[in-house]
Structure formats: C-alpha cells, structure tokens
Write a protein that holds these residues in place. Structure first.
Motif: not given
Length: 137
Positions: A42-48, A55-64, A67-70, A131-135
């Motif tokens: 996570v990075n604030g409200k953004d999640t990976l 290989k596989t990933i899901r995401w939800h971005f609020e701000k970081a 340009n990518i789908g939410r 944008e730092h994503f921390k586990k």
C-alpha cells in the motif's frame, strides 16, 4: 602540426570506439535472486496485490497513478533496459493491463532500493513524484 594531428587521432579514435559500446546488460550479482513479491502493498489509498508468482497483480489506485485504470488486474514485470530482471537491481516496473488489450504502464524505480518489503515507483511525466509501496500483509 602533422604529429599533433596523429596524436589527436591516436587518442580520440579509440575513445570514440569505446564510447560506442553499449552496456545494455544488467549487472551480475553474487547473491541469490530475492523471492517474488507476495502480499498486499500500500501507499496511502493505493493498493497492489501481488500473489508471489512474480507475474500476476491486481491494483486499486486512488491517487498515485492517475493514467491507469482505477482498478484492474493483469501482469507485472521488473525490467533492466528492455529485459525482465530481478527487482533489487531493475530500473523499471511495468504493469500490463491484460483486461484492456495488454496496455502497459511503466514506472521508474531506484535500482537497489526495492526489497521484498516494498519498492518506490515514479513516473518521469509526473514530475518524479515518488510513491512508495510498503508490504502490509
């Protein structure tokens, strides 16, 4: 004058050839490759969400990443120049949105700063906003 020209050629020509050699191969490491990212980052409200297969990933971005789908899912890869590479030495992080025709979004990362516990991405076109994503789990 002729000798000066010969000396010039003898010193400049080899440097020109050396300068033309492209070092496009990643550095070799004397350590084992780190395990793939696994868990929620996570990075604030953004999640990976990375499931540990590298290989596989899901995401939800609020701000970081505006340009990518939410929200979405797809694949990811860490890259050195144009090839897949271990994340602790890669230069780029790419998300591939397989649900939307393999659209991809590439981010810079700081080589050597990515760990199993997190990594920092930034986009050159977004004024290097990092944008730092921390586990978290």
């Amino acid at each position: 004058m002729k000798r000066l020209f010969q000396l010039f050629l003898l010193s400049i020509v080899p440097m020109a050839f050396i300068g033309c050699i492209v070092h496009d191969k990643p550095p070799k490491h004397n350590t084992p490759e780190p395990p793939p990212h696994n868990g929620v980052f996570v990075n604030g409200k953004d999640t990976l969400w990375m499931n540990g297969d590298g290989k596989t990933i899901r995401w939800h971005f609020e701000k970081a990443v505006p340009n990518i789908g939410r929200s979405g899912k797809g694949e990811y890869v860490f890259i050195y120049f144009n090839g897949k590479y271990r994340y602790d030495a890669a230069e780029y992080f790419r998300i591939i949105d397989t649900a939307h025709g393999n659209a991809n979004y590439q981010f810079s990362i700081i080589p050597g700063e990515a760990t199993p516990e997190g990594f920092t991405i930034f986009r050159n076109d977004l004024d290097h906003q990092k944008e730092h994503f921390k586990k978290v789990k």
